[in-house]
Design a protein around this motif. Sequence first.
Motif, PDB file in Angstrom:
ATOM      1  N   CYS A  20      30.815   2.114 100.097  1.00  0.00           N
ATOM      2  CA  CYS A  20      31.280   1.209 101.152  1.00  0.00           C
ATOM      3  C   CYS A  20      31.838  -0.098 100.585  1.00  0.00           C
ATOM      4  O   CYS A  20      32.936  -0.517 100.950  1.00  0.00           O
ATOM      5  N   ALA A  21      31.095  -0.733  99.699  1.00  0.00           N
ATOM      6  CA  ALA A  21      31.540  -2.007  99.136  1.00  0.00           C
ATOM      7  C   ALA A  21      32.803  -1.822  98.296  1.00  0.00           C
ATOM      8  O   ALA A  21      33.725  -2.638  98.367  1.00  0.00           O
ATOM      9  N   GLN A  22      32.852  -0.758  97.506  1.00  0.00           N
ATOM     10  CA  GLN A  22      34.044  -0.482  96.708  1.00  0.00           C
ATOM     11  C   GLN A  22      35.259  -0.291  97.591  1.00  0.00           C
ATOM     12  O   GLN A  22      36.343  -0.797  97.302  1.00  0.00           O
ATOM     13  N   SER A  23      35.088   0.452  98.665  1.00  0.00           N
ATOM     14  CA  SER A  23      36.197   0.744  99.572  1.00  0.00           C
ATOM     15  C   SER A  23      36.780  -0.530 100.158  1.00  0.00           C
ATOM     16  O   SER A  23      38.004  -0.677 100.269  1.00  0.00           O
ATOM     17  N   ILE A  24      35.925  -1.456 100.507  1.00  0.00           N
ATOM     18  CA  ILE A  24      36.383  -2.696 101.133  1.00  0.00           C
ATOM     19  C   ILE A  24      36.999  -3.648 100.117  1.00  0.00           C
ATOM     20  O   ILE A  24      38.123  -4.110 100.287  1.00  0.00           O
ATOM     21  N   LEU A  25      36.295  -3.942  99.044  1.00  0.00           N
ATOM     22  CA  LEU A  25      36.821  -4.892  98.062  1.00  0.00           C
ATOM     23  C   LEU A  25      38.133  -4.387  97.466  1.00  0.00           C
ATOM     24  O   LEU A  25      39.099  -5.144  97.338  1.00  0.00           O
ATOM     25  N   THR A  26      38.197  -3.111  97.129  1.00  0.00           N
ATOM     26  CA  THR A  26      39.386  -2.573  96.482  1.00  0.00           C
ATOM     27  C   THR A  26      40.593  -2.583  97.416  1.00  0.00           C
ATOM     28  O   THR A  26      41.732  -2.731  96.963  1.00  0.00           O
ATOM     29  N   ALA A  27      40.370  -2.484  98.708  1.00  0.00           N
ATOM     30  CA  ALA A  27      41.474  -2.550  99.668  1.00  0.00           C
ATOM     31  C   ALA A  27      42.188  -3.904  99.617  1.00  0.00           C
ATOM     32  O   ALA A  27      43.357  -4.015  99.998  1.00  0.00           O
ATOM     33  N   PHE A  28      41.522  -4.922  99.108  1.00  0.00           N
ATOM     34  CA  PHE A  28      42.082  -6.271  99.034  1.00  0.00           C
ATOM     35  C   PHE A  28      42.442  -6.685  97.611  1.00  0.00           C
ATOM     36  O   PHE A  28      42.742  -7.849  97.364  1.00  0.00           O
ATOM     37  N   HIS A  29      42.413  -5.756  96.668  1.00  0.00           N
ATOM     38  CA  HIS A  29      42.540  -6.124  95.256  1.00  0.00           C
ATOM     39  C   HIS A  29      43.829  -6.887  94.927  1.00  0.00           C
ATOM     40  O   HIS A  29      43.798  -7.829  94.125  1.00  0.00           O
ATOM     41  N   GLU A  30      44.937  -6.535  95.518  1.00  0.00           N
ATOM     42  CA  GLU A  30      46.202  -7.201  95.183  1.00  0.00           C
ATOM     43  C   GLU A  30      46.187  -8.677  95.562  1.00  0.00           C
ATOM     44  O   GLU A  30      46.616  -9.533  94.775  1.00  0.00           O
ATOM     45  N   GLU A  31      45.693  -8.991  96.753  1.00  0.00           N
ATOM     46  CA  GLU A  31      45.649 -10.390  97.199  1.00  0.00           C
ATOM     47  C   GLU A  31      44.704 -11.233  96.356  1.00  0.00           C
ATOM     48  O   GLU A  31      44.862 -12.441  96.262  1.00  0.00           O
ATOM     49  N   MET A  32      43.725 -10.587  95.757  1.00  0.00           N
ATOM     50  CA  MET A  32      42.741 -11.318  94.971  1.00  0.00           C
ATOM     51  C   MET A  32      43.107 -11.388  93.489  1.00  0.00           C
ATOM     52  O   MET A  32      42.418 -12.024  92.714  1.00  0.00           O
ATOM     53  N   GLY A  33      44.192 -10.714  93.101  1.00  0.00           N
ATOM     54  CA  GLY A  33      44.606 -10.731  91.704  1.00  0.00           C
ATOM     55  C   GLY A  33      43.703  -9.906  90.799  1.00  0.00           C
ATOM     56  O   GLY A  33      43.597 -10.174  89.602  1.00  0.00           O
ATOM     57  N   LEU A  34      43.054  -8.902  91.375  1.00  0.00           N
ATOM     58  CA  LEU A  34      42.182  -8.021  90.607  1.00  0.00           C
ATOM     59  C   LEU A  34      42.790  -6.621  90.567  1.00  0.00           C
ATOM     60  O   LEU A  34      43.533  -6.240  91.467  1.00  0.00           O
ATOM     61  N   THR A  35      42.426  -5.879  89.552  1.00  0.00           N
ATOM     62  CA  THR A  35      42.860  -4.486  89.499  1.00  0.00           C
ATOM     63  C   THR A  35      41.899  -3.630  90.302  1.00  0.00           C
ATOM     64  O   THR A  35      40.771  -4.055  90.600  1.00  0.00           O
ATOM     65  N   GLU A  36      42.349  -2.434  90.637  1.00  0.00           N
ATOM     66  CA  GLU A  36      41.453  -1.493  91.321  1.00  0.00           C
ATOM     67  C   GLU A  36      40.216  -1.259  90.464  1.00  0.00           C
ATOM     68  O   GLU A  36      39.089  -1.251  90.976  1.00  0.00           O
ATOM     69  N   LYS A  37      40.423  -1.069  89.173  1.00  0.00           N
ATOM     70  CA  LYS A  37      39.319  -0.796  88.247  1.00  0.00           C
ATOM     71  C   LYS A  37      38.290  -1.929  88.252  1.00  0.00           C
ATOM     72  O   LYS A  37      37.091  -1.684  88.255  1.00  0.00           O
TER      73      LYS A  37
END
Length: 142
Positions: A20-37
């Motif tokens: 659940c947490a991975q699904s949510i955080l990763t959905a926003f990865h581009e705006e946060m400047g983070l990679t999916e990994k």
Amino acid sequence: MNKRDKCTAARDYHNRGCNCAQSILTAFHEEMGLTEKQCLALTSGLGGGMRCGSICGAISGGILVLGMFFPADKRRMTQITQEYIRRFRERFVDRDCADLLKRKALAGTQMVQELGVTDHCGILIVSAVEILCDYITELKGE
């Protein structure tokens, strides 16, 4: 930020086996400047398997997103976090994973219905992202 795209992305991550947490955080990865990994690694211990009475991964993932969008002092971040949890509980009553899993019928958000999400955790994930998107938009307007 397109709410439908974020909800769809979170649903898709979950359908690929993310917690659940991975699904949510990763959905926003581009705006946060983070990679999916990076997002997947940061949240690997915050969802699925937390069925022992800990806070739902949909909430913890959302809190991480809020912290990335609105870095603030401890007091302000506590207020933001409490409001996000309040909004989640307004819809689902509980906040603990084990308690949420015991609930048979969850009333998801409109987006849940539009995306055809029917699984228990998927309902929580998509609803949490919808709540999160609305809250982020509201906070940016402050």
